[in-house]
Scaffold this active site. Structure first.
Site, PDB file in Angstrom:
ATOM      1  CG  ASP A 212      69.116  27.911  18.448  1.00  0.00           C
ATOM      2  OD1 ASP A 212      68.766  27.828  19.636  1.00  0.00           O
ATOM      3  OD2 ASP A 212      70.065  28.602  18.063  1.00  0.00           O
TER       4      ASP A 212
ATOM      5  CE  LYS B  95      52.564  18.653  41.971  1.00  0.00           C
ATOM      6  NZ  LYS B  95      53.602  19.491  41.346  1.00  0.00           N
ATOM      7  CB  THR B  96      55.251  18.413  48.353  1.00  0.00           C
ATOM      8  OG1 THR B  96      55.288  17.593  47.187  1.00  0.00           O
ATOM      9  CG2 THR B  96      55.617  17.602  49.560  1.00  0.00           C
TER      10      THR B  96
ATOM     11  N   GLY C  50      57.479  21.672  41.301  1.00  0.00           N
ATOM     12  CA  GLY C  50      58.052  22.837  41.981  1.00  0.00           C
ATOM     13  C   GLY C  50      57.074  23.961  42.236  1.00  0.00           C
TER      14      GLY C  50
ATOM     15  CD  GLU D 268      73.847  32.973  21.695  1.00  0.00           C
ATOM     16  OE1 GLU D 268      72.705  33.455  21.882  1.00  0.00           O
ATOM     17  OE2 GLU D 268      74.043  31.752  21.646  1.00  0.00           O
TER      18      GLU D 268
HETATM   19  P1  ADP Z   1      55.887  20.178  44.061  1.00  0.00           P
HETATM   20  O1  ADP Z   1      55.489  19.187  45.085  1.00  0.00           O
HETATM   21  O2  ADP Z   1      54.744  20.907  43.450  1.00  0.00           O
HETATM   22  O3  ADP Z   1      56.802  19.641  43.000  1.00  0.00           O
HETATM   23  P2  ADP Z   1      57.136  21.421  46.277  1.00  0.00           P
HETATM   24  O4  ADP Z   1      55.959  21.611  47.137  1.00  0.00           O
HETATM   25  O5  ADP Z   1      58.002  20.265  46.614  1.00  0.00           O
HETATM   26  O6  ADP Z   1      56.728  21.320  44.755  1.00  0.00           O
HETATM   27  O7  ADP Z   1      57.956  22.762  46.259  1.00  0.00           O
HETATM   28  C1  ADP Z   1      59.329  22.803  46.403  1.00  0.00           C
HETATM   29  C2  ADP Z   1      59.748  24.026  47.169  1.00  0.00           C
HETATM   30  O8  ADP Z   1      59.526  25.204  46.404  1.00  0.00           O
HETATM   31  C3  ADP Z   1      58.956  24.232  48.421  1.00  0.00           C
HETATM   32  O9  ADP Z   1      59.547  23.553  49.482  1.00  0.00           O
HETATM   33  C4  ADP Z   1      58.994  25.731  48.619  1.00  0.00           C
HETATM   34  O10 ADP Z   1      60.118  26.101  49.342  1.00  0.00           O
HETATM   35  C5  ADP Z   1      59.105  26.266  47.223  1.00  0.00           C
HETATM   36  N1  ADP Z   1      57.801  26.733  46.752  1.00  0.00           N
HETATM   37  C6  ADP Z   1      57.105  26.221  45.724  1.00  0.00           C
HETATM   38  N2  ADP Z   1      55.960  26.907  45.534  1.00  0.00           N
HETATM   39  C7  ADP Z   1      55.917  27.870  46.473  1.00  0.00           C
HETATM   40  C8  ADP Z   1      54.985  28.899  46.810  1.00  0.00           C
HETATM   41  N3  ADP Z   1      53.865  29.075  46.124  1.00  0.00           N
HETATM   42  N4  ADP Z   1      55.278  29.710  47.846  1.00  0.00           N
HETATM   43  C9  ADP Z   1      56.407  29.551  48.536  1.00  0.00           C
HETATM   44  N5  ADP Z   1      57.313  28.604  48.291  1.00  0.00           N
HETATM   45  C10 ADP Z   1      57.105  27.758  47.262  1.00  0.00           C
HETATM   46 ZN    ZN Z   2      71.057  29.730  19.355  1.00  0.00          ZN
HETATM   47 MG    MG Z   3      56.103  17.242  45.293  1.00  0.00          MG
END
Ligand code: ADP
Ligand code: ZN
Ligand code: MG
Length: 605
Positions: free
Chosen positions: A502, A210-211, A207, A427
């Protein structure tokens, strides 16, 4: 949908055709009536019958007045017998024309051929439909050896992704900009004798974009871009992966200059020589082929291979050798500034109310990846739409933070009165210890509304984002984790399963302290054990032991002693501040959720 209608139409035409054959074969123009034998014998006695045609068991009767009737007789009973049984005099029956219809030609078709023909016809129709349907997929199945790489530049109708769509990864952008620039103006680099890397590896947790980065490089460079995911190499058929790799590289080489993007490289690039099984051999062959192809072209021909992975540790070292993926670009979890800019990107097409404070949201979302931030704004938009708002308000976004972090609220998850009390004290314990221990995270919010897996939750936020953590901070963190457990125990003299998670986290932290960070005085500054992921009919984690049984015992003791120490620190606070604990728990039971300000106010007086 259209083709389905068409198919149905064809089906009905065929049905009509079949029923047409039937109706042609049975010629019933003015339907004859069935009558009884008594009626027939009366008619014969009255000399009304002109003709009887025997058609199997059916007697077709034609009267003098041109009317038609029929009688069904018993199987094997002859007409003569019938006349005899009804005592019909010979002179009455003699004047009737008796005909016997030869059934063999018509009946043969009806009873023998048609039952065969109908299923056959239906079968043909079905096969016809299926082949038409499968044409697309079927043809692809035959081409399985070809890589399914998508050339993104061909998708012209889509808006191109560029570096503008990615925020907060400036170093990575700089690094990749070189490559884009080389692809655009190769002469500039070649004339200086520079060698551009053949392979670039994008590394980072899931997330982090990278892609997205891969796509953006293509968008920036404006060269053909072949995108494939590592898992697409692996199929049921042995040898497919390797031939797909060959095909992919040859496709790219025909379109120079080009970028080849292999996403999720770890799916094929795991260390070789670990594990057994067919799928593994297949992966190994695929990986070998990738290595061969990477070595097989000269640098500077204008082909650049970019790969992405979130597990660089398990990649085969051969992949990372100079001349292959030797350039590594790290995309890390964004810090507060970067989160702010990522949020701004994803807020571009969302109407925000004036009260939305992006900076404040960035502050409240440590540990969020780019994908999490995108999903956060999306959840907020959905929340606002649900309430029929025209714009997204700050509160919508704040409420979505917890949803993204912990899962949706489960208001239907009804706790008993006693359970609610236990959760409140649990909590409150976390919050209190976190408040009083120095160097601990600030309490941001406490709630006893169930969310996802948790019955209640205490959100804590670091005062500032730091990359290094001290031993004291670790111990304090363990104390906070144990505080829920201790608080339950102090109040109810009883422990519930609510603290299980925990305890697990506290133990994990303590173990890391001893085995990874060298923070134990008696064991000294060294690490113990090595986590090794092997592939053996799926996934299995094996731990390599590089220490003796005696040391193992020592590690165990050290972990226990760290936990004990933290436990006592937390217990001390909770006993000393019993009144505050009661106060916070009661407040929670009353209000369900306490925000930072409410909590701090309650702690002051
Ligand atoms: P990865 O391939 O690293 O798992 P992705 O490239 O698939 O992650 O990212 C998923 C989504 O998260 C992207 O389509 C984008 O919308 C959002 N995102 C992730 N990193 C960024 C960033 N640095 N700037 C803007 N959007 C991002
Ligand atoms: Zn707890
Ligand atoms: Mg990816």
């Amino acid at each position: 949908m259209k083709s389905l209608l068409k198919n149905l139409l064809i089906f009905f035409v065929v049905l009509l055709f079949i029923s047409g054959i039937f109706s042609l074969l049975s010629d019933h123009s003015n339907k004859p009536q069935e009558i009884t034998f008594n009626r027939l014998s009366e008619q014969i006695l009255g000399e009304k019958v002109k003709e009887i045609t025997i058609e199997g068991n059916k007697l077709n009767i034609l009267l003098h007045n041109k009317e038609e009737e029929f009688v069904i007789k018993e199987e094997g009973q002859s007409l003569g017998d019938l006349f005899e049984n009804y005592n019909l005099p010979l002179e009455k029956t003699k004047i009737i024309d008796i005909k016997v219809k030869d059934l063999s030609s018509k009946n043969f078709f009806l009873t023998i051929v048609l039952p065969f023909l109908i299923p056959l016809l239906l079968l043909f129709v079905l096969i016809f439909f299926f082949t038409r349907k499968m044409k697309g997929a079927g043809m692809q199945a035959l081409k399985f050896r070809e890589s399914r790489a998508k050339n993104i530049n061909l998708e012209k109708n889509k808006k191109r992704t560029t570096f503008k769509d990615i925020a907060g990864v400036e170093e990575a952008k700089d690094e990749l900009y070189e490559i884009v620039d080389f692809l655009k103006k190769p002469k500039k680099y070649i004339s200086l004798g520079a060698k551009i890397p053949k392979g670039v590896l994008l590394i980072g947790p899931p997330g982090c974009g990278k892609t997205l980065m891969g796509r953006a490089v293509a968008g920036e460079a404006g060269v053909p871009f072949f995108h494939i995911s590592g898992s697409e190499f692996i199929e049921m058929f042995v040898g497919v992966g390797a031939s797909r790799v060959r095909d992919l590289f040859s496709k790219a080489k025909k379109n120079l200059p080009a970028i080849l993007f292999i996403d999720e490289l770890d799916a094929v690039g795991r260390q070789r020589g670990a594990g057994l099984g067919g799928s593994h051999d297949e992966r190994e062959q695929t990986l070998n082929q990738i290595l061969v192809e990477l070595d097989g072209f000269n640098p500077n021909i204008g082909l650049i291979v970019i790969a992405a992975t979130n597990r660089p540790d398990i990649l085969d070292p051969a992949l990372l050798r100079p001349g292959r993926f030797d350039r590594k670009v790290v995309l890390d979890l964004p810090d507060i500034k970067q989160r702010e800019s990522i949020l701004k990107i994803h807020a571009r097409n969302k109407p925000l109310k004036k009260d939305v404070n992006i900076k404040n949201i960035a502050e409240r979302t440590p540990g969020f990846s780019g994908a999490d931030l995108e999903s956060l704004l999306n959840e907020a938009a959905i929340l606002a739409a649900k309430k029929n708002k025209k714009k997204i308000e700050n509160l919508d976004i704040l409420n979505s933070i917890e949803k993204v972090m912990l899962g949706p609220e489960r208001r239907s998850h009804i706790l008993t009165k006693k359970e609610r009390e236990i959760v409140a004290y649990h909590e409150a314990g976390h919050a209190l210890v976190s408040h009083y221990l120095s160097g601990c995270d600030q309490v941001q919010k406490i709630s006893i509304i169930s969310r996802g897996q948790a019955a209640g939750y205490t959100l804590r936020m670091p005062k500032e984002e730091k990359y290094l953590k001290s031993k004291t901070e670790f111990l304090n963190n363990i104390s906070v984790l144990l505080a829920g457990f201790i608080s339950e125990k102090l109040k109810f003299k009883e422990i519930t399963t609510g603290a299980a998670n925990d305890l697990k986290r506290a133990t994990f932290l303590a173990e890391k302290l001893v085995t990874q960070y060298g923070m134990s005085d008696s064991l000294g500054p060294r690490t113990f054990g090595e986590k090794n992921e092997m592939v053996f009919l799926g996934k299995e984690i094996s731990e390599k032991r590089n220490f003796s049984e005696k040391t193992a015992l020592l590690i165990d003791q050290e972990v226990s002693s760290f936990i004990e120490k933290s436990f006592q620190a937390a217990e001390k606070i909770l006993i000393k501040r019993k009144k505050k604990l009661e106060k916070i728990a009661k407040l929670l039971l009353e209000k369900e959720t306490l925000e930072k300000e409410e909590f701090e106010k309650a702690m002051k007086n």
